[in-house]
Design an enzyme around this catalytic site. Structure first.
Site, short mmCIF file in Angstrom:
data_model
loop_
_atom_site.label_atom_id
_atom_site.label_comp_id
_atom_site.label_asym_id
_atom_site.label_seq_id
_atom_site.Cartn_x
_atom_site.Cartn_y
_atom_site.Cartn_z
N ARG A 1 0.85 -1.19 0.00
CA ARG A 1 0.00 0.00 0.00
C ARG A 1 0.88 1.24 0.00
NH1 ARG A 1 -3.48 -2.78 -1.53
NH2 ARG A 1 -5.53 -3.15 -0.62
N GLU B 1 -4.13 7.20 -4.72
CA GLU B 1 -4.33 6.72 -6.10
C GLU B 1 -5.65 7.24 -6.64
OE1 GLU B 1 -4.16 2.44 -6.00
OE2 GLU B 1 -2.17 2.44 -5.08
N HIS C 1 -1.18 0.09 -9.98
CA HIS C 1 -1.83 -0.89 -9.09
C HIS C 1 -2.33 -2.11 -9.87
CE1 HIS C 1 -4.03 -1.18 -4.95
NE2 HIS C 1 -3.71 -2.38 -5.41
C1 GLV Z 1 -5.36 -5.13 -3.80
O1 GLV Z 1 -4.64 -4.20 -3.65
C2 GLV Z 1 -5.76 -5.99 -2.74
O2 GLV Z 1 -5.58 -5.67 -1.56
O3 GLV Z 1 -6.29 -7.07 -3.05
#
Ligand code: GLV
Length: 316
Positions: free
Chosen positions: A235, A264, A282
Site C-alpha cells: 500500500r 491513487e 496498481h
Molecule cells: C489489492 O490491492 C488488494 O488488496 O487485493
C-alpha cells in the site's frame, strides 16, 4: 427471496453472472468510484455490499449504512479501506480474498525488482521517443539481482511467494515480520532497522495499519545501503512520498519500483519526474484469472453467510 447485494464496481462477466444466480444485484452503473454519500445512498434496502479498494468505508460511512447491511465482502485482500472496528461495533461482518492473488502480486513484485534494477523505464522511453542511438558496452547499465540481498518487509503469503521467486533469481532473502516464519529459507531480523541495514533491495509487503503507515520515511530510508532499490506492491501509505522521492533524487537510492501509491490515482507528481522510477498503476492482482478468482472468493463468502454458514475469509 434472494438476498440483495450492492456491487460497488463492475466485475468480470463470469463473476457477475454467478452473482446474479444467487442474489438480487444492485450495480454502480458507470463503474465510477463512489464517494461515501453515494455508497450510503445505493446501500439503501440492501443486505450486503460487495466492495473493493476504491470504496473508502470509514467509520462515518459505516455509521450511516442502513441497518439491513449485515456483511461487506471485500474484493481485495487488503482491508485498510474499511474501518474494521466501526464494522464490528455495528455487527457487520467483513471478509477479504486472500490466497487467490498471491501469485499474481508476487509476479508484479518481481517485475518491479527487475524493471527498477535494469532501467526498464529509461529503456522503454529511449525506444518510444526514438532516442536509442546504438548498443554501447557502457550504455544503460543496470544492477544484477543475482547474489544480492532482498529484504522483505512483511513475510505473509505474498512475501513468501516473492521470496521463492527471488531465490530462483539467485537472491539471498532477509525479512522482518512480527514473528519468524519457520517455513522460509531466509534470515529473520527482529527489527525493521536491522533489515534495512542488510538490504540491497527492499520489497514492501506488509499490510497498511496504524503501525506500518509512514514506516518507510527519511530516517528508515537512510539505513539502506547507498544504491539500494525499493519496490512496493503493498500500500502507498507505508511510504512517505517526499522522503522516497528525495532519496532517489539525491542518489541514495539507485531506483524504485512502485505499483501502489498514496492517493491513487492522483499520485505525487514528483514520481513522474524520476527517470529511474519504474511505475505501474496498481496492477498487482490484475489478470483475468486472478480477478475471476477474487470475485468467486468474495461470492463464496457472501453465499456462505446468507445460507447461515461462517464465511471462510472473515476478518471481522
Ligand atoms: C489489492 O490491492 C488488494 O488488496 O487485493
Amino acid at each position: 427471496m434472494s438476498a440483495k447485494i450492492l456491487i460497488t464496481r463492475k466485475l468480470p462477466p463470469d463473476v457477475e453472472r454467478r452473482a446474479e444466480t444467487f442474489f438480487t444485484i444492485k450495480r454502480n452503473k458507470g463503474d465510477v468510484p463512489m464517494d461515501q454519500a453515494r455508497l450510503v445512498e445505493l446501500a439503501d434496502g440492501q443486505d450486503g455490499i460487495l466492495a473493493t479498494v476504491t470504496d473508502r468505508i470509514d467509520a462515518a460511512t459505516i455509521e450511516r449504512l442502513p441497518a439491513t447491511i449485515r456483511i461487506i465482502a471485500n474484493f481485495a485482500v487488503g482491508t485498510d479501506h474499511v474501518d474494521l472496528e466501526a464494522a464490528a461495533r455495528r455487527n457487520i461482518i467483513v471478509t477479504n480474498t486472500p490466497d487467490v492473488l498471491t501469485d499474481a502480486t508476487a509476479d508484479i513484485a518481481l517485475l518491479l525488482l527487475l524493471g527498477a534494477a535494469r532501467g526498464a523505464a529509461q529503456g522503454m522511453a529511449a525506444i518510444r521517443e526514438n532516442k536509442w542511438a546504438n548498443w554501447a558496452p557502457t550504455g544503460m547499465l543496470g544492477i544484477s539481482l543475482t547474489g544480492k540481498r532482498l529484504g522483505i518487509l512483511g513475510m505473509g503469503r505474498i512475501g513468501q511467494a516473492i521470496a521463492k521467486r527471488a531465490q530462483a533469481f539467485g537472491m539471498k532473502i532477509h525479512y522482518h515480520n512480527r514473528r519468524p516464519v519457520e517455513t522460509v529459507d531466509a534470515t529473520f531480523h527482529a527489527t525493521l532497522d536491522e533489515l534495512l541495514e542488510q538490504s540491497d533491495f527492499l520489497s514492501i509487503n506488509c499490510a497498511s495499519t496504524a503501525q506500518t503507515r509512514g514506516m518507510i520515511n527519511a530516517r528508515t530510508l537512510a539505513l539502506l545501503p547507498k544504491g539500494a532499490i525499493v519496490v512496493n506492491t503493498a500500500r502507498g501509505d507505508i511510504i512517505d512520498d517526499d522522503a522516497l522521492i528525495g532519496a532517489v533524487k539525491n542518489g541514495h537510492l539507485a531506483a524504485i519500483g512502485l505499483d501502489v501509491f498514496n492517493n491513487e490515482p492522483n499520485i505525487d507528481p514528483g514520481y513522474r519526474a524520476l527517470p529511474n522510477a519504474f511505475l505501474l498503476p496498481h496492477l498487482g492482482s490484475a489478470t483475468l484469472e486472478t480477478r475471476n478468482a477474487m470475485g468467486f472468493r468474495a461470492l463464496d463468502n457472501l453465499e456462505a453467510f446468507f445460507v447461515g454458514k461462517p464465511p471462510r475469509d472473515r476478518v471481522v
